[in-house]
Design an enzyme around this catalytic site. Structure first.
Site, mmCIF file in Angstrom:
data_model
loop_
_atom_site.group_PDB
_atom_site.id
_atom_site.type_symbol
_atom_site.label_atom_id
_atom_site.label_comp_id
_atom_site.label_asym_id
_atom_site.label_seq_id
_atom_site.Cartn_x
_atom_site.Cartn_y
_atom_site.Cartn_z
ATOM 1 N N ARG A 70 13.911 4.557 11.846
ATOM 2 C CA ARG A 70 12.739 5.433 11.830
ATOM 3 C C ARG A 70 11.899 5.227 13.108
ATOM 4 O O ARG A 70 12.442 4.975 14.160
ATOM 5 C CB ARG A 70 11.942 5.162 10.553
ATOM 6 C CG ARG A 70 12.741 5.467 9.293
ATOM 7 C CD ARG A 70 11.946 5.224 8.029
ATOM 8 N NE ARG A 70 10.726 6.033 7.996
ATOM 9 C CZ ARG A 70 9.758 5.865 7.092
ATOM 10 N NH1 ARG A 70 9.884 4.934 6.154
ATOM 11 N NH2 ARG A 70 8.686 6.626 7.127
ATOM 12 N N ARG A 96 5.307 11.139 -2.409
ATOM 13 C CA ARG A 96 5.086 10.797 -1.009
ATOM 14 C C ARG A 96 6.373 10.914 -0.191
ATOM 15 O O ARG A 96 7.387 10.323 -0.574
ATOM 16 C CB ARG A 96 4.605 9.347 -1.015
ATOM 17 C CG ARG A 96 4.477 8.717 0.306
ATOM 18 C CD ARG A 96 4.253 7.215 0.149
ATOM 19 N NE ARG A 96 4.091 6.656 1.466
ATOM 20 C CZ ARG A 96 4.419 5.438 1.803
ATOM 21 N NH1 ARG A 96 4.904 4.607 0.912
ATOM 22 N NH2 ARG A 96 4.258 5.032 3.032
ATOM 23 N N ALA A 110 3.461 -0.829 4.664
ATOM 24 C CA ALA A 110 3.032 -0.812 6.067
ATOM 25 C C ALA A 110 2.581 -2.189 6.569
ATOM 26 O O ALA A 110 2.651 -2.459 7.778
ATOM 27 C CB ALA A 110 1.916 0.207 6.260
ATOM 28 N N GLU A 138 12.785 -9.536 1.027
ATOM 29 C CA GLU A 138 11.994 -8.350 1.395
ATOM 30 C C GLU A 138 12.824 -7.094 1.139
ATOM 31 O O GLU A 138 14.022 -7.075 1.448
ATOM 32 C CB GLU A 138 11.612 -8.448 2.879
ATOM 33 C CG GLU A 138 10.751 -7.294 3.368
ATOM 34 C CD GLU A 138 10.206 -7.554 4.770
ATOM 35 O OE1 GLU A 138 9.593 -8.620 5.005
ATOM 36 O OE2 GLU A 138 10.389 -6.675 5.639
ATOM 37 N N HIS A 171 12.928 -2.732 1.438
ATOM 38 C CA HIS A 171 12.370 -1.439 1.854
ATOM 39 C C HIS A 171 13.250 -0.340 1.299
ATOM 40 O O HIS A 171 14.484 -0.440 1.351
ATOM 41 C CB HIS A 171 12.308 -1.328 3.380
ATOM 42 C CG HIS A 171 11.412 -2.360 3.976
ATOM 43 N ND1 HIS A 171 10.051 -2.273 3.918
ATOM 44 C CD2 HIS A 171 11.700 -3.540 4.571
ATOM 45 C CE1 HIS A 171 9.531 -3.354 4.469
ATOM 46 N NE2 HIS A 171 10.508 -4.139 4.865
ATOM 47 N N PRO A 176 0.789 -1.230 0.000
ATOM 48 C CA PRO A 176 0.000 0.000 0.000
ATOM 49 C C PRO A 176 0.826 1.286 0.000
ATOM 50 O O PRO A 176 1.884 1.357 0.635
ATOM 51 C CB PRO A 176 -0.817 -0.096 1.291
ATOM 52 C CG PRO A 176 -0.144 -1.120 2.116
ATOM 53 C CD PRO A 176 0.523 -2.065 1.179
ATOM 54 N N ASN A 177 0.310 2.233 -0.732
ATOM 55 C CA ASN A 177 0.842 3.601 -0.838
ATOM 56 C C ASN A 177 2.111 3.712 -1.680
ATOM 57 O O ASN A 177 2.573 4.818 -1.941
ATOM 58 C CB ASN A 177 1.086 4.223 0.555
ATOM 59 C CG ASN A 177 -0.187 4.251 1.383
ATOM 60 O OD1 ASN A 177 -1.199 4.761 0.917
ATOM 61 N ND2 ASN A 177 -0.159 3.673 2.562
ATOM 62 N N TYR A 226 11.580 8.504 0.785
ATOM 63 C CA TYR A 226 11.430 7.603 -0.356
ATOM 64 C C TYR A 226 11.977 8.141 -1.673
ATOM 65 O O TYR A 226 11.927 7.446 -2.687
ATOM 66 C CB TYR A 226 9.940 7.237 -0.523
ATOM 67 C CG TYR A 226 9.346 6.650 0.732
ATOM 68 C CD1 TYR A 226 9.893 5.517 1.318
ATOM 69 C CD2 TYR A 226 8.246 7.241 1.350
ATOM 70 C CE1 TYR A 226 9.360 4.984 2.485
ATOM 71 C CE2 TYR A 226 7.705 6.714 2.516
ATOM 72 C CZ TYR A 226 8.266 5.590 3.082
ATOM 73 O OH TYR A 226 7.748 5.059 4.240
ATOM 74 N N ASN A 248 8.004 -5.739 -1.302
ATOM 75 C CA ASN A 248 8.016 -4.597 -0.389
ATOM 76 C C ASN A 248 6.590 -4.514 0.167
ATOM 77 O O ASN A 248 5.703 -3.965 -0.476
ATOM 78 C CB ASN A 248 8.386 -3.303 -1.119
ATOM 79 C CG ASN A 248 8.448 -2.121 -0.147
ATOM 80 O OD1 ASN A 248 7.977 -2.211 0.981
ATOM 81 N ND2 ASN A 248 9.009 -1.018 -0.603
HETATM 82 C C1 DQA Z 1 8.515 1.016 3.328
HETATM 83 C C2 DQA Z 1 8.686 1.227 4.843
HETATM 84 C C3 DQA Z 1 7.377 1.020 5.576
HETATM 85 O O1 DQA Z 1 7.548 1.228 6.976
HETATM 86 C C4 DQA Z 1 6.339 1.994 5.080
HETATM 87 O O2 DQA Z 1 5.092 1.751 5.693
HETATM 88 C C5 DQA Z 1 6.212 2.021 3.596
HETATM 89 C C6 DQA Z 1 7.411 1.891 2.779
HETATM 90 C C7 DQA Z 1 9.809 1.318 2.546
HETATM 91 O O3 DQA Z 1 9.890 0.912 1.384
HETATM 92 O O4 DQA Z 1 10.705 1.988 3.060
HETATM 93 O O5 DQA Z 1 5.126 2.224 3.058
HETATM 94 O O6 DQA Z 1 8.182 -0.350 3.103
#
Ligand code: DQA
Length: 149
Positions: free
Chosen positions: A107, A18, A77, A98, A100, A10-11, A23, A74
Site C-alpha cells: 500500500r 470502512r 495506524a 502483530e 493486519h 483506532p478505526n 478491509y 492489530n
Molecule cells: C491495518 C493497516 C494500517 O495501515 C491501517 O492504518 C489500519 C488497519 C490493517 O489491519 O490492515 O487501520 O492495521
C-alpha cells in the site's frame, strides 16, 4: 485454560463500512465471534478489545504481564507511528503476534514501516479477517513451545 489478549487499534471499530476494498465487509464484532469460537476450539480463552485511544491500548498491554499468556495485536495506524506502543509491547515478555487485515507492504509508502513489529515474534498481514485465526494458531504454537522449553 490459557487466556490471550486480542487488541485492536483506532478505526477498526468501523470495519464493515470502512474502505471495503482493503478491509472487506466483515465487522469487528464478527471477527470477535470468530476469534472467541476459534479459541474455544483450541482450548483457550480470549479477551477481545478495541480502542481508538493510544493510552488505553497501552494500559491494556500492561495487563498482559500477569493476566494473559500472550498478545495478538492489530495496532492499526499506530503501527506506523507509536514508539509508546512499541515500548509497552517490549515490556511484556510473552508471545506476541502483530496482525493486519490488509497487506501493509503493498500500500502507501508510509504504511511499509511497522514500528510496533520490532517488539513481536511475527507478523501476519494481507489475509483479511482470516489473519486473526492464523495468529491464534501461531500464538498457540509459541505458548506451548515456550512451556515445553
Ligand atoms: C491495518 C493497516 C494500517 O495501515 C491501517 O492504518 C489500519 C488497519 C490493517 O489491519 O490492515 O487501520 O492495521
Amino acid at each position: 485454560m490459557k487466556k490471550i489478549l486480542i487488541i485492536n487499534g483506532p478505526n477498526l471499530n468501523l470495519l464493515g463500512n470502512r474502505e471495503k476494498n482493503f478491509y472487506g465487509k466483515t465487522t469487528l464484532n464478527n471477527i470477535k465471534t470468530i476469534c472467541e469460537e476459534y479459541c474455544k476450539k483450541n482450548e483457550m480463552e480470549c479477551n477481545f478489545f478495541q480502542s481508538n485511544h493510544e493510552g488505553e491500548l497501552i494500559e491494556k498491554i500492561h495487563l498482559a504481564a500477569n493476566d494473559y499468556a500472550g498478545i495478538i495485536i492489530n495496532p492499526a495506524a499506530y503501527t506506523h507511528t507509536s514508539i509508546a506502543l512499541l515500548d509497552a509491547l517490549r515490556a511484556i515478555e510473552k508471545p506476541k503476534i502483530e496482525v493486519h487485515i490488509s497487506n501493509i507492504y503493498s500500500r502507501d509508502d508510509y504504511r511499509r514501516k511497522s514500528i510496533t513489529s520490532e517488539a513481536v515474534d511475527g507478523i501476519i498481514c494481507g489475509f483479511g479477517e482470516k489473519g486473526y485465526t492464523l495468529a491464534i494458531d501461531a500464538i498457540k504454537n509459541l505458548i506451548y513451545k515456550k512451556n515445553n522449553d
